[in-house]
Design an enzyme around this catalytic site. Structure first.
Site, PDB file in Angstrom:
ATOM      1  N   HIS A 131       0.835  -1.195   0.000  1.00  0.00           N
ATOM      2  CA  HIS A 131       0.000   0.000   0.000  1.00  0.00           C
ATOM      3  C   HIS A 131       0.878   1.256   0.000  1.00  0.00           C
ATOM      4  O   HIS A 131       2.046   1.229   0.419  1.00  0.00           O
ATOM      5  CB  HIS A 131      -0.927   0.002   1.217  1.00  0.00           C
ATOM      6  CG  HIS A 131      -2.074  -0.956   1.079  1.00  0.00           C
ATOM      7  ND1 HIS A 131      -3.227  -0.860   1.818  1.00  0.00           N
ATOM      8  CD2 HIS A 131      -2.249  -2.023   0.248  1.00  0.00           C
ATOM      9  CE1 HIS A 131      -4.072  -1.813   1.463  1.00  0.00           C
ATOM     10  NE2 HIS A 131      -3.487  -2.546   0.527  1.00  0.00           N
ATOM     11  N   GLU A 138       0.868   3.850   1.820  1.00  0.00           N
ATOM     12  CA  GLU A 138       1.328   4.296   3.146  1.00  0.00           C
ATOM     13  C   GLU A 138       2.560   3.511   3.578  1.00  0.00           C
ATOM     14  O   GLU A 138       3.529   4.073   4.092  1.00  0.00           O
ATOM     15  CB  GLU A 138       0.209   4.099   4.181  1.00  0.00           C
ATOM     16  CG  GLU A 138      -1.077   4.858   3.899  1.00  0.00           C
ATOM     17  CD  GLU A 138      -2.069   4.092   3.025  1.00  0.00           C
ATOM     18  OE1 GLU A 138      -1.640   3.340   2.128  1.00  0.00           O
ATOM     19  OE2 GLU A 138      -3.279   4.252   3.241  1.00  0.00           O
ATOM     20  N   CYS A 165      -2.204  -0.604   7.463  1.00  0.00           N
ATOM     21  CA  CYS A 165      -1.431   0.640   7.337  1.00  0.00           C
ATOM     22  C   CYS A 165      -1.590   1.506   8.580  1.00  0.00           C
ATOM     23  O   CYS A 165      -0.658   2.213   8.965  1.00  0.00           O
ATOM     24  CB  CYS A 165      -1.838   1.399   6.077  1.00  0.00           C
ATOM     25  SG  CYS A 165      -1.258   0.561   4.597  1.00  0.00           S
TER      26      CYS A 165
HETATM   27  N1  5HC Z   1      -5.254   3.096   1.918  1.00  0.00           N
HETATM   28  C1  5HC Z   1      -4.975   2.332   0.857  1.00  0.00           C
HETATM   29  N2  5HC Z   1      -3.752   2.430   0.287  1.00  0.00           N
HETATM   30  C2  5HC Z   1      -3.450   1.693  -0.825  1.00  0.00           C
HETATM   31  O1  5HC Z   1      -2.341   1.804  -1.348  1.00  0.00           O
HETATM   32  N3  5HC Z   1      -4.396   0.843  -1.350  1.00  0.00           N
HETATM   33  C3  5HC Z   1      -4.094   0.110  -2.575  1.00  0.00           C
HETATM   34  C4  5HC Z   1      -4.060  -1.381  -2.490  1.00  0.00           C
HETATM   35  C5  5HC Z   1      -4.399  -1.789  -3.888  1.00  0.00           C
HETATM   36  O2  5HC Z   1      -3.274  -1.651  -4.728  1.00  0.00           O
HETATM   37  C6  5HC Z   1      -5.381  -0.767  -4.342  1.00  0.00           C
HETATM   38  C7  5HC Z   1      -6.796  -1.235  -4.224  1.00  0.00           C
HETATM   39  O3  5HC Z   1      -7.095  -1.555  -2.915  1.00  0.00           O
HETATM   40  P1  5HC Z   1      -8.177  -2.668  -2.614  1.00  0.00           P
HETATM   41  O4  5HC Z   1      -9.425  -2.247  -3.334  1.00  0.00           O
HETATM   42  O5  5HC Z   1      -7.616  -3.943  -3.146  1.00  0.00           O
HETATM   43  O6  5HC Z   1      -8.307  -2.667  -1.122  1.00  0.00           O
HETATM   44  O7  5HC Z   1      -5.123   0.387  -3.513  1.00  0.00           O
HETATM   45  C8  5HC Z   1      -5.624   0.714  -0.803  1.00  0.00           C
HETATM   46  C9  5HC Z   1      -5.959   1.444   0.306  1.00  0.00           C
HETATM   47  C10 5HC Z   1      -7.312   1.306   0.926  1.00  0.00           C
HETATM   48  O8  5HC Z   1      -7.227   0.662   2.118  1.00  0.00           O
END
Ligand code: 5HC
Length: 187
Positions: free
Chosen positions: A87, A89, A116
């Site tokens: 992610h 973060e 995160c």
């Molecule tokens: N805060 C976040 N930071 C992120 O970098 N992501 C990233 C993880 C995946 O690459 C993409 C989609 O998240 P998800 O729909 O699979 O969950 O976004 C997702 C979130 C949301 O929790």
């Protein structure tokens, strides 16, 4: 709703840049399912940027090997990027160019998940400023809010600079795009 955030802000310099660099375009078809590009930017108490990060596959892992899709044509969770991706973060905290990020603020384009949130707390970050909260009702987000609140970390939604209307992609729940001067977040 669409918000336009000018480049000449912390978003412009950090979270936005990170978003642009993020792994892949955020669309998967069919069925059309938005996968967000996420950017994070850490600033110190002097409002100087000390790190940026975006969601990406871990170092050395081929970005093109696995699809973003969650449930498409029988593709299983294990065969999608979901369990492997770092992610934004996490990457921002790992990418820091200073000894630590204690007392810093993290700007994120999407509210942090619970994993995160743990990293943010353990890194000593004191404030989270987020742009989108599109996963508000997910269990991970609920747990994240609980964690951040227990740890006394302030969470603030980025104040909307200016609202516009868009009908460009009515089929897409949330999207982020850029033009010459602004970063657009639509939902
Ligand atoms: N805060 C976040 N930071 C992120 O970098 N992501 C990233 C993880 C995946 O690459 C993409 C989609 O998240 P998800 O729909 O699979 O969950 O976004 C997702 C979130 C949301 O929790």
């Amino acid at each position: 709703t669409t918000v336009a955030v000018p480049f000449n802000s912390v978003w412009g310099l950090g979270a936005l840049l990170s978003c642009i660099m993020s792994t892949k375009p955020g669309y998967v078809e069919p069925p059309l399912q938005y996968r967000p590009l996420v950017g994070a930017c850490i600033v110190n108490q002097e409002k100087k940027i000390v790190s940026i990060g975006y969601n990406s596959m871990p170092n050395g892992c081929d970005d093109d090997l696995l699809p973003w899709t969650r449930f498409k044509d029988g593709i299983d969770w294990l065969e999608s990027k979901t369990p492997y991706v770092c992610h934004a973060e996490l990457n921002a905290i790992m990418n820091k160019k200073c000894a630590d990020v204690k007392g810093c603020t993290i700007y994120v384009t999407l509210f942090p998940c619970n994993e995160c949130a743990k990293l943010i707390i353990q890194a000593g970050i004191r404030e989270v400023i987020f742009l989108s909260d599109m996963y508000h009702d997910r269990r991970e987000t609920v747990a994240s809010r609980t964690l951040l609140s227990m740890a006394g970390i302030k969470c603030n939604e980025k104040r909307i600079v200016r609202t516009l209307r868009t009908s460009q992609r009515p089929d897409v729940k949330t999207c982020m795009c850029v033009n010459n001067s602004s970063f657009y977040c639509a939902w």
